[in-house]
Design a protein around this motif. Structure first.
Motif, mmCIF file in Angstrom:
data_model
loop_
_atom_site.group_PDB
_atom_site.id
_atom_site.type_symbol
_atom_site.label_atom_id
_atom_site.label_comp_id
_atom_site.label_asym_id
_atom_site.label_seq_id
_atom_site.Cartn_x
_atom_site.Cartn_y
_atom_site.Cartn_z
ATOM 1 N N GLY A 1 2.795 3.966 -5.798
ATOM 2 C CA GLY A 1 2.358 4.003 -7.269
ATOM 3 C C GLY A 1 2.687 2.793 -7.970
ATOM 4 N N PRO B 1 -2.954 2.245 -4.182
ATOM 5 C CA PRO B 1 -2.006 3.654 -4.303
ATOM 6 C C PRO B 1 -2.045 4.330 -2.584
ATOM 7 C CG PRO B 1 -4.033 3.749 -5.300
ATOM 8 C CD PRO B 1 -4.004 2.279 -4.800
ATOM 9 N N GLU B 2 -3.172 4.228 -1.984
ATOM 10 C CA GLU B 2 -3.176 5.036 -0.728
ATOM 11 C C GLU B 2 -2.471 4.343 0.396
ATOM 12 O OE1 GLU B 2 -6.904 7.741 -1.197
ATOM 13 O OE2 GLU B 2 -7.625 5.506 -0.822
ATOM 14 N N PRO B 3 -1.732 5.089 1.478
ATOM 15 C CA PRO B 3 -1.047 4.312 2.312
ATOM 16 C C PRO B 3 -1.974 4.093 3.728
ATOM 17 C CG PRO B 3 -0.945 6.787 2.534
ATOM 18 C CD PRO B 3 -1.583 6.464 1.044
ATOM 19 N N LEU B 4 -2.658 3.052 3.422
ATOM 20 C CA LEU B 4 -3.872 2.637 4.290
ATOM 21 C C LEU B 4 -3.839 1.474 4.628
ATOM 22 C CD1 LEU B 4 -6.649 4.547 2.699
ATOM 23 C CD2 LEU B 4 -5.516 5.284 4.722
ATOM 24 N N THR C 1 0.892 -1.238 -0.039
ATOM 25 C CA THR C 1 -0.019 0.088 -0.016
ATOM 26 C C THR C 1 0.862 1.215 0.052
ATOM 27 O OG1 THR C 1 -0.095 0.257 2.438
ATOM 28 C CG2 THR C 1 -1.730 -1.034 1.293
ATOM 29 N N GLY C 2 0.386 2.118 -0.492
ATOM 30 C CA GLY C 2 0.998 3.692 -0.346
ATOM 31 C C GLY C 2 2.132 3.737 -1.440
ATOM 32 N N THR D 1 -8.768 -1.185 3.704
ATOM 33 C CA THR D 1 -9.212 -0.092 3.359
ATOM 34 C C THR D 1 -8.898 0.529 2.121
ATOM 35 O OG1 THR D 1 -9.476 0.465 5.903
ATOM 36 C CG2 THR D 1 -9.590 2.192 4.320
ATOM 37 N N ALA D 2 -7.367 0.250 1.769
ATOM 38 C CA ALA D 2 -6.818 0.789 0.485
ATOM 39 C C ALA D 2 -7.303 0.014 -0.784
ATOM 40 C CB ALA D 2 -5.471 0.439 0.664
ATOM 41 N N ARG E 1 -11.236 1.458 -1.195
ATOM 42 C CA ARG E 1 -11.040 3.005 -1.642
ATOM 43 C C ARG E 1 -10.789 3.056 -3.249
ATOM 44 N NH1 ARG E 1 -11.407 7.354 1.028
ATOM 45 N NH2 ARG E 1 -9.729 8.262 -0.512
ATOM 46 N N ALA E 2 -9.855 1.853 -3.627
ATOM 47 C CA ALA E 2 -9.146 1.638 -4.729
ATOM 48 C C ALA E 2 -10.143 1.109 -5.827
ATOM 49 C CB ALA E 2 -7.969 1.296 -4.876
#
Length: 243
Positions: free
Chosen positions: A44, A70-73, A41-42, A77-78, A81-82
């Motif tokens: 690209g 992509p998100e640092p979660l 996570t987090g 959760t990541a 959200r993706a």
């Protein structure tokens, strides 16, 4: 030990560099090594992730990544959200077993702590370790608060009947304070497992050749190294002539 799961007691505590150190020593002993990052996570799509960092530091080891968000979660959760499918414990175990069929050692590096959710069903790295029947190496920070986090992680492992291989300090400071020095003696008791090494802070910034040359001195014999837990702990205690 064909598969070793590596978890942390939190994030940003040196888990990837610790994984690289274990991989380096095993590879130096002539063992074929693979590192599996189930959920990155987090980072690209075109950026190097944790598995690539292990390869950079350790050299010719196999790197595998099951999913990237992509998100640092937290992975669940990541993924949500993706709009991407999460990676559950079953997929992690299946991938690790396939790698183990072709390698002497597989290191499964988790994301954050042991019970971080991988999917919306509540699957965790602990569930993957239990499916694999694999021991878990707990990477922990050196300073204040580490005893509680380490004890909680070890208790969660015992509750699930998962072996705790030991505890490894992920970033040992050049100038340790009183709490950090005292924690060395208390960490094995908190984990009810041996202290298996202390990776110096900044080790990940070393040139790869220097990292590989030094890694064995950071790890205990159980991980293939030469680090002596008793001697290091005694030397770091307050009042010791070396302090």
């Amino acid at each position: 030990m064909a598969i070793l799961v590596v978890t942390g007691t939190g994030t940003e505590i040196g888990k990837t560099v610790a994984t690289a150190a274990v991989a380096t020593v095993a590879a130096g002993d002539g063992r074929s090594v693979a590192v599996l990052k189930p959920a990155q996570t987090g980072v690209g799509a075109d950026e190097p992730g944790d598995a690539a960092e292990v390869v950079r530091l350790a050299g010719p080891v196999t790197a595998a990544e099951l999913a990237r968000f992509p998100e640092p979660l937290a992975p669940a959760t990541a993924a949500r959200r993706a709009g991407l499918a999460p990676v559950g414990p079953g997929a992690v175990a299946e991938a690790a077993e396939k790698l183990a069929a072709e390698h002497d050692l597989v290191l499964v590096e988790g994301a954050g702590g042991l019970l971080v959710r991988f999917d919306d069903e509540g699957g965790t790295l602990a569930d993957a370790a239990r499916l694999l029947g694999a021991p878990v190496l707990v990477v922990t920070p050196a300073g204040l608060g580490t005893l509680n986090a380490t004890a909680l992680t070890a208790e969660a492992l015992r509750a699930r009947r998962i072996e705790c291989a030991g505890v490894l300090v992920g970033s040992w400071p050049a100038r340790p304070d009183l709490a950090e020095r005292c924690n060395l003696a208390d960490l094995p008791e908190a984990a009810a497992a041996p202290l298996l090494g202390a990776v110096p802070e900044g080790a990940g910034a070393l040139p790869p050749a220097d990292f590989r040359a030094a890694a064995r001195s950071w790890l205990a014999p159980q991980l293939g190294g030469t680090w002596d837990a008793s001697a290091f702990t005694a030397r770091m205690q307050p009042g010791h002539p070396a302090v």
